[in-house]
Write an enzyme that holds these catalytic residues in place. Sequence first.
Site, PDB file in Angstrom:
ATOM      1  N   ARG A  24       0.868  -1.092   0.021  1.00 27.37           N
ATOM      2  CA  ARG A  24       0.119  -0.437  -0.276  1.00 27.37           C
ATOM      3  C   ARG A  24       0.804   1.043  -0.029  1.00 27.37           C
ATOM      4  O   ARG A  24       0.437   2.132  -0.875  1.00 27.37           O
ATOM      5  CB  ARG A  24      -1.370  -0.066   0.846  1.00 27.37           C
ATOM      6  CG  ARG A  24      -2.371  -0.572   0.657  1.00 27.37           C
ATOM      7  CD  ARG A  24      -3.086  -0.884   1.382  1.00 27.37           C
ATOM      8  NE  ARG A  24      -2.448  -1.258   3.300  1.00 27.37           N
ATOM      9  CZ  ARG A  24      -2.318  -0.044   4.054  1.00 27.37           C
ATOM     10  NH1 ARG A  24      -2.834   0.717   4.010  1.00 27.37           N
ATOM     11  NH2 ARG A  24      -1.605  -1.289   5.627  1.00 27.37           N
ATOM     12  N   TYR A  74       0.382   4.647  -2.866  1.00 21.81           N
ATOM     13  CA  TYR A  74      -0.067   5.901  -1.683  1.00 21.81           C
ATOM     14  C   TYR A  74       0.862   6.045  -3.206  1.00 21.81           C
ATOM     15  O   TYR A  74       0.373   7.240  -3.221  1.00 21.81           O
ATOM     16  CB  TYR A  74      -0.734   5.709  -0.522  1.00 21.81           C
ATOM     17  CG  TYR A  74      -1.129   4.866  -0.059  1.00 21.81           C
ATOM     18  CD1 TYR A  74      -2.884   5.044  -0.738  1.00 21.81           C
ATOM     19  CD2 TYR A  74      -0.983   4.056   0.868  1.00 21.81           C
ATOM     20  CE1 TYR A  74      -3.569   4.095  -0.464  1.00 21.81           C
ATOM     21  CE2 TYR A  74      -2.189   3.232   1.619  1.00 21.81           C
ATOM     22  CZ  TYR A  74      -3.386   2.936   0.876  1.00 21.81           C
ATOM     23  OH  TYR A  74      -4.358   2.739   1.397  1.00 21.81           O
ATOM     24  N   TYR A 111     -12.842  10.550  -0.284  1.00 22.40           N
ATOM     25  CA  TYR A 111     -14.446  10.526   0.112  1.00 22.40           C
ATOM     26  C   TYR A 111     -14.512  10.930   1.729  1.00 22.40           C
ATOM     27  O   TYR A 111     -13.813  11.240   2.486  1.00 22.40           O
ATOM     28  CB  TYR A 111     -14.517   9.259   0.447  1.00 22.40           C
ATOM     29  CG  TYR A 111     -16.007   8.144   0.780  1.00 22.40           C
ATOM     30  CD1 TYR A 111     -17.367   8.912  -0.110  1.00 22.40           C
ATOM     31  CD2 TYR A 111     -16.187   7.659   1.691  1.00 22.40           C
ATOM     32  CE1 TYR A 111     -18.180   8.527   0.236  1.00 22.40           C
ATOM     33  CE2 TYR A 111     -17.299   7.318   2.498  1.00 22.40           C
ATOM     34  CZ  TYR A 111     -18.213   6.966   1.692  1.00 22.40           C
ATOM     35  OH  TYR A 111     -19.623   7.499   2.215  1.00 22.40           O
TER      36      TYR A 111
END
Lengths: 94, 261
Positions: B68, B72, B94
Amino acid sequence: MKKILEAIEKLGCGVSFDEDFASLDKVLGDIELSDDEISALKSGDRAQLEQLLGTRSKIVCMLVPAKDDDDEDQDSDDKGDDKDSGESNIVVNF
Amino acid sequence: MVEKDGGLVFVGTGILLGGHMTPRAREYITNADIVFMSVSSGIMEAWISDMNQDVRSLQVFYKEEVSRKETYNSMVNAILSEVRDGKRVCCVLYGHPGVFAYVSHRAIELARNEGFTAKMEPGISAEDCLVADLGIDPGKYGCQQYEATQFMLYQRKIDPSAYLILWQIGVAGDISLKKLETKSSHRKILLELLSEHYPDDHEVIVYEASSLPLSKTRIEKIPLNHLIDIKLHDYSTLVIPPSLPLSINSRVEEKLRQFSY
């Protein structure tokens, strides 16, 4: 904009209609929707709405705490080791 | 430092599709040269895609077998590449773009270091919805909140006289960081941890914010020890109300009273 998206946006802004299905027609006004679309909207069925829109149904969303410089340095040492980074999981809905 | 052409802004969608996005966020999306987005559903992607000619999903960077951190950083690089190219870039995340979001904070930091204008617009977060839906005032007793797995892995000082909010309870204890649901065995460990501070029958709340108009908010009150068996999702939140009354710190109170004459 697709009619169903227009409808969702209008409903999202319809501050007094959230739980009043009887007012749905009034909120939607001239937006013509199919029975399936109205059904999906009324039930808040995300999967059905995604199917009707033809959008992707599997989404990965970031949910990772921001880090300070010390964490960054630690990550450099532990590259690829998420366990020690203090990060959270990859999930949806935050 | 002279500011360069190109700029970066992070905005949030809020939680409720169509209803929570601020006018400023929408204005940034509409007027940007390029829009990147990482949001919660395909429906929301479709909605945002209608707001600008050049909307790009960050979903493409999520790949199996890629850490991850690498994912990112690839996102940050993709965003900054366009900023360096002189583009006005808007990134849509979000909820609130700065809550639990490494990419936004990192990209803004790097962009500023390179002399670009970079900022964040606040958005409505899940916490904001929780406060409204549950009628909780975080200021009344105080409030601690943690991501559930992080809460389990690290030493924390729990204050049972304040609210405790644990995010992502459905994936609590997943140290593989790959699952979208963990088993009751994981939750059993969490329960053991919580039972050190709360009675087994203490009433807790499972909360899920409504993300679509007309969909229902989940507010389910259960005894703490039912946590193991209840159906949870990756986006479920556990709210633990205080089990103890506030306790006066007499030593500090005494000192403060010296000033109140």
